[in-house]
Design a protein around this motif. Structure first.
Motif, short mmCIF file in Angstrom:
data_model
loop_
_atom_site.label_atom_id
_atom_site.label_comp_id
_atom_site.label_asym_id
_atom_site.label_seq_id
_atom_site.Cartn_x
_atom_site.Cartn_y
_atom_site.Cartn_z
N PHE A 231 -0.87 8.79 -11.52
CA PHE A 231 -1.57 7.69 -10.85
C PHE A 231 -0.58 6.65 -10.34
O PHE A 231 -0.12 5.78 -11.09
CB PHE A 231 -2.61 7.07 -11.77
CG PHE A 231 -3.74 8.01 -12.08
CD1 PHE A 231 -4.62 8.41 -11.08
CD2 PHE A 231 -3.91 8.52 -13.35
CE1 PHE A 231 -5.65 9.29 -11.34
CE2 PHE A 231 -4.95 9.40 -13.63
CZ PHE A 231 -5.82 9.80 -12.62
N GLN A 233 -0.11 3.78 -7.35
CA GLN A 233 -0.87 3.01 -6.37
C GLN A 233 -0.02 2.77 -5.13
O GLN A 233 1.15 2.37 -5.23
CB GLN A 233 -1.30 1.66 -6.95
CG GLN A 233 -2.21 0.89 -6.02
CD GLN A 233 -2.80 -0.34 -6.70
OE1 GLN A 233 -2.13 -1.35 -6.81
NE2 GLN A 233 -4.04 -0.25 -7.15
N PRO A 279 -11.42 -0.86 -2.55
CA PRO A 279 -10.32 -0.56 -3.47
C PRO A 279 -9.09 -0.03 -2.72
O PRO A 279 -9.21 0.61 -1.67
CB PRO A 279 -10.91 0.50 -4.40
CG PRO A 279 -12.37 0.18 -4.42
CD PRO A 279 -12.69 -0.28 -3.02
N ARG A 280 -7.92 -0.30 -3.28
CA ARG A 280 -6.68 -0.02 -2.56
C ARG A 280 -6.50 1.44 -2.20
O ARG A 280 -5.92 1.76 -1.16
CB ARG A 280 -5.48 -0.49 -3.40
CG ARG A 280 -5.23 -1.98 -3.28
CD ARG A 280 -3.97 -2.38 -3.99
NE ARG A 280 -3.74 -3.81 -3.79
CZ ARG A 280 -2.82 -4.49 -4.44
NH1 ARG A 280 -2.05 -3.88 -5.33
NH2 ARG A 280 -2.65 -5.78 -4.22
N ASP A 281 -6.98 2.36 -3.04
CA ASP A 281 -6.80 3.77 -2.71
C ASP A 281 -7.57 4.13 -1.45
O ASP A 281 -7.09 4.91 -0.61
CB ASP A 281 -7.20 4.67 -3.88
CG ASP A 281 -8.67 4.52 -4.26
OD1 ASP A 281 -9.09 3.39 -4.56
OD2 ASP A 281 -9.39 5.54 -4.25
N HIS A 370 -5.16 -0.26 -16.54
CA HIS A 370 -5.31 0.00 -15.10
C HIS A 370 -6.05 1.29 -14.80
O HIS A 370 -6.56 1.45 -13.68
CB HIS A 370 -3.93 0.03 -14.44
CG HIS A 370 -3.14 -1.21 -14.66
ND1 HIS A 370 -3.61 -2.46 -14.32
CD2 HIS A 370 -1.92 -1.41 -15.22
CE1 HIS A 370 -2.69 -3.37 -14.64
NE2 HIS A 370 -1.67 -2.75 -15.20
N ASN A 373 -6.62 3.31 -11.12
CA ASN A 373 -6.41 2.47 -9.94
C ASN A 373 -6.38 1.01 -10.38
O ASN A 373 -7.39 0.48 -10.84
CB ASN A 373 -7.55 2.68 -8.93
CG ASN A 373 -7.16 2.25 -7.54
OD1 ASN A 373 -6.00 2.30 -7.15
ND2 ASN A 373 -8.14 1.82 -6.77
N ARG A 374 -5.23 0.37 -10.28
CA ARG A 374 -5.08 -1.01 -10.74
C ARG A 374 -5.89 -1.97 -9.88
O ARG A 374 -5.85 -1.94 -8.66
CB ARG A 374 -3.60 -1.40 -10.67
CG ARG A 374 -3.32 -2.85 -11.01
CD ARG A 374 -1.84 -3.15 -10.92
NE ARG A 374 -1.33 -3.04 -9.57
CZ ARG A 374 -1.10 -4.08 -8.77
NH1 ARG A 374 -1.36 -5.31 -9.19
NH2 ARG A 374 -0.63 -3.90 -7.56
N GLY A 479 -9.22 7.72 -8.21
CA GLY A 479 -8.39 6.53 -8.06
C GLY A 479 -7.21 6.75 -7.12
O GLY A 479 -7.37 7.23 -5.99
N GLY A 480 -6.02 6.43 -7.60
CA GLY A 480 -4.83 6.54 -6.77
C GLY A 480 -4.35 7.96 -6.55
O GLY A 480 -3.40 8.17 -5.80
#
Length: 509
Positions: A231, A233, A279-281, A370, A373-374, A479-480
């Motif tokens: 994982f 990010q 979310p960042r991903d 985290h 995904n943080r 997530g990431g």
């Protein structure tokens, strides 16, 4: 046989790393005499100083630690450890106030409270900032001043970690460091690793290139469990102007209304005003796909920020102007770049790892906060909060400098040649980047095996191998970690837990 080296004894905690986590641990170890080793001069080559957005904590009447914990768990896609998240968020305000008491100049509102901003996946504004986008360096500068003034801390700069020492029972009892080309064995009552992340393993990164996961790798070689290393990010708005590392356009710009567009001016994630705060991903994949398609990706802050850019976001403005781009007049070209490692050395909220005597804090650790995904701006909070806890616990431990018997370990793996490191970084970005698949990860593992023939157990190769192995074994997207060949998430979330094969140990009296 191991070469003869100097050996020194420090009867107290030994902290490796001069970022926010390491400095916090060293300060909170008082009054125990603490030795702080940094691979570069303080304020250099650590990701904490580069953080722009700020520090997330429940600081207003509209917020609460419970709400912050729920947002953290939601972002982590099923892999956040609830007790770790609650521990972190419950101590959020106390951590911010501690940092402010040390001189961190957080922005204040008209009533004297902490001024907070909104970032992606937060349900309310809760990110405490400094000067718009200068939180990391300002906070770290305050801690550096405090460490330099602390009578219980001795700092040794330009000391690079090269290996861990263990006793016959497996307890970590010291380190091997290199300084001015000379190797020294340092025995200590406990070792706190605060060695940072893995961004330097990638050709496109927003972090110092020196951060190549070496602390994680050396801990793994000593037998520590590595949690969820796949994982990684990727920040969606690295400024794409050909620099290594890439300057960062903070997420706070999108919080203020800046929009992601392609080369034709179309919105990357849709017209809704909050679409770019996903979310960042999700945002990183949209940026990656736009670039791969040839349309390009840009952050348009002309309307949202405009003439206020120099005052409100001075770091981003300076980076753009230094590259010949005026963000008041033109959109900023952006790319998704390696930014933060959610995985790392398995550790609890006090930094304890599975190896007695070894603590891990900050980005090199995986505490379960985290998950996959943080949540934006949780990293500085975790570094300071759990760094403080680890420092206190390590200082309270019994001094066990005598009666250990033989010291084992301390083997110093080879460095990776510059051309091999370049090849690895390019392959990591291509095959273990924003979008992955089984064929690419297999190619990456084959490359790592080939490079290991010339540099067996070189820490960057060990760290990269852990990421690639776990990514190949995780046949889902979460997530990431996104697999183009397995785009759906499994019904049940599971952690990845990896260990390196044991290596022969050389004993020394």
């Amino acid at each position: 046989m191991r070469p003869v080296r100097d050996r020194q004894v420090h009867n107290g905690p030994l902290v490796i790393g001069g970022g926010l986590a390491g400095l916090s641990a060293a300060l909170e170890a008082a009054p125990r005499q603490t030795l702080l080793l940094t691979p570069a001069p303080l304020l250099q080559a650590c990701a904490s100083a580069w953080a722009q957005g700020g520090l997330a904590a429940a600081l207003t009447a509209a917020d609460s630690p419970g709400l912050h914990a729920r947002d953290t768990e939601a972002a982590g896609a099923g892999l956040v450890v609830p007790v770790a998240a609650r521990t972190l968020t419950n101590e959020g305000r106390a951590t911010v106030e501690w940092l402010a008491g040390l001189g961190a100049p957080f922005d204040r509102d008209t009533a004297g409270g902490f001024s907070v901003s909104l970032e992606a996946a937060h349900s309310v504004a809760r990110v405490a900032r400094v000067g718009g986008d200068g939180a990391g360096r300002a906070i770290l500068s305050a801690l550096v001043a405090a460490v330099r003034a602390a009578p219980h801390v001795r700092t040794v700069e330009n000391a690079r970690l090269r290996g861990l020492l263990q006793d016959a029972g497996g307890r970590v009892c010291g380190v091997v460091v290199e300084r001015d080309g000379r190797l020294t064995e340092l025995l200590a009552s406990s070792v706190i690793l605060a060695t940072g992340g893995v961004g330097g393993l990638y050709a496109m990164t927003t972090t110092p290139a020196a951060l190549k996961g070496e602390g994680l790798a050396l801990a793994a070689l000593a037998g520590a469990e590595i949690l969820d290393p796949e994982f990684v990010q990727f920040h969606p708005t690295a400024i794409d102007v050909g620099l290594d590392p890439a300057p960062l356009a903070t997420e706070a710009l999108r919080g203020e209304g800046a929009r992601l567009i392609d080369g034709t001016g179309d919105f990357l994630l849709g017209e809704m005003s909050d679409a770019d705060l996903a979310p960042r991903d999700v945002v990183a994949r949209a940026v990656h796909v736009a670039r791969q398609s040839g349309c390009g990706a840009f952050l348009d802050a002309r309307t949202a920020i405009g003439a206020a850019f120099p005052e409100h976001f001075p770091a981003v403005f300076a980076a753009c102007m230094g590259a010949g781009l005026d963000p008041r007049e033109a959109p900023i070209p952006v790319a998704a770049a390696a930014h933060y490692h959610m995985g790392g050395i398995a550790a609890d909220a006090d930094g304890r790892t599975g190896l007695e005597g070894l603590f891990a804090v900050g980005e090199c650790a995986a505490t379960g906060v985290h998950g996959a995904n943080r949540l934006a701006s949780n990293s500085l909070l975790e570094a300071a909060t759990f760094g403080r806890r680890a420092g206190r616990l390590a200082a309270a431990g019994q001094d066990e400098m005598s009666g250990r018997g033989a010291i084992v370990g301390g083997e110093v793996p080879p460095d990776l040649a510059p051309e091999a490191l370049r090849e690895l970084r390019q392959a990591m970005t291509a095959e273990a980047g924003v979008i992955r698949d089984g064929a690419g990860l297999t190619r990456l593992l084959d490359l790592i095996a080939r490079l290991e023939c010339s540099a067996p157990a070189a820490p960057p190769l060990v760290a990269a191998g852990l990421i690639a192995r776990a990514a190949l074994e995780r046949r889902e997207s979460r997530g990431g970690h996104y697999r183009a060949d397995f785009p759906h998430s499994d019904a049940a979330a599971r952690h990845s837990r990896l260990r390196c094969p044991p290596i022969p140990r050389t004993a020394a009296a």
